[in-house]
Design a protein around this motif. Structure first.
Motif, PDB file in Angstrom:
ATOM      1  N   ASP A  71       0.749  -0.997  -0.035  1.00  0.00           N
ATOM      2  CA  ASP A  71      -0.119  -0.080   0.037  1.00  0.00           C
ATOM      3  C   ASP A  71       0.773   1.284   0.002  1.00  0.00           C
ATOM      4  N   ARG A  72       2.022   1.323   0.829  1.00  0.00           N
ATOM      5  CA  ARG A  72       2.863   2.420   0.957  1.00  0.00           C
ATOM      6  C   ARG A  72       3.589   2.538  -0.266  1.00  0.00           C
ATOM      7  N   CYS A  73       4.285   1.372  -0.980  1.00  0.00           N
ATOM      8  CA  CYS A  73       4.772   1.734  -2.320  1.00  0.00           C
ATOM      9  C   CYS A  73       3.995   2.262  -3.406  1.00  0.00           C
ATOM     10  N   GLU A  74       2.248   1.803  -3.181  1.00  0.00           N
ATOM     11  CA  GLU A  74       1.623   2.083  -4.394  1.00  0.00           C
ATOM     12  C   GLU A  74       1.298   3.857  -4.126  1.00  0.00           C
ATOM     13  N   ARG A  75       1.211   3.972  -3.137  1.00  0.00           N
ATOM     14  CA  ARG A  75       0.877   5.575  -2.634  1.00  0.00           C
ATOM     15  C   ARG A  75       2.209   6.582  -3.056  1.00  0.00           C
ATOM     16  N   LEU A  76       3.318   6.072  -2.873  1.00  0.00           N
ATOM     17  CA  LEU A  76       4.511   6.622  -3.321  1.00  0.00           C
ATOM     18  C   LEU A  76       4.468   7.261  -4.687  1.00  0.00           C
ATOM     19  N   VAL A  77       4.226   6.030  -5.485  1.00  0.00           N
ATOM     20  CA  VAL A  77       4.207   6.111  -7.017  1.00  0.00           C
ATOM     21  C   VAL A  77       3.176   6.867  -7.359  1.00  0.00           C
ATOM     22  N   ALA A  78       1.819   6.795  -6.901  1.00  0.00           N
ATOM     23  CA  ALA A  78       0.865   7.669  -7.350  1.00  0.00           C
ATOM     24  C   ALA A  78       1.177   8.848  -6.934  1.00  0.00           C
ATOM     25  N   GLY A  79       1.771   9.354  -5.838  1.00  0.00           N
ATOM     26  CA  GLY A  79       2.003  10.793  -5.591  1.00  0.00           C
ATOM     27  C   GLY A  79       3.102  11.527  -6.215  1.00  0.00           C
ATOM     28  N   ARG A  80       3.993  10.819  -7.080  1.00  0.00           N
ATOM     29  CA  ARG A  80       4.839  11.462  -7.883  1.00  0.00           C
ATOM     30  C   ARG A  80       4.172  12.400  -8.862  1.00  0.00           C
ATOM     31  N   PRO A  81       4.445  13.678  -8.789  1.00  0.00           N
ATOM     32  CA  PRO A  81       3.983  14.495  -9.777  1.00  0.00           C
ATOM     33  C   PRO A  81       4.564  14.500 -11.296  1.00  0.00           C
ATOM     34  N   GLU A  82       5.572  13.933 -11.367  1.00  0.00           N
ATOM     35  CA  GLU A  82       5.942  13.621 -12.870  1.00  0.00           C
ATOM     36  C   GLU A  82       5.801  12.497 -13.681  1.00  0.00           C
TER      37      GLU A  82
END
Length: 97
Positions: A71-82
């Motif tokens: 879950d935390r890995c998915e949130r990290l990638v989804a939160g990347r603005p680029e």
């Protein structure tokens, strides 16, 4: 033992070369590895400038911990603005498989 995998299909922003693509994808992979102690790599679309697939795997003795890390890995990638996250594929393998 539990094994979890994620596969992120991402669309990169204003990227015009494979060199620029690497400058976006490599930091994401490195951050996933550093923050969450997962195995991660770019696994598909290596010849396309604006698309990438990042895969990761986690092994744990506790199913709850494994789910939390994914879950935390998915949130990290989804939160990347680029990048724009097009899809996520999650697989979970336990002792019963």
């Amino acid at each position: 033992m539990y094994v979890g995998t994620l596969s992120f299909d991402i669309l990169l922003g204003d990227v015009r070369s494979l060199k620029e693509k690497r400058s976006v994808v490599r930091p994401i992979v490195a951050e996933l590895q550093r923050k969450f102690a997962v195995s991660a790599a770019e696994v598909d679309h290596m010849d396309l400038y604006r698309r990438a697939v990042i895969g990761l795997a986690v092994v744990s003795g506790d199913a709850g911990h494994l789910t939390d890390v994914l879950d935390r890995c998915e949130r990290l990638v989804a939160g990347r603005p680029e990048v724009e996250l097009l899809s996520v594929r999650r697989r979970f393998h336990g002792d019963d498989d």
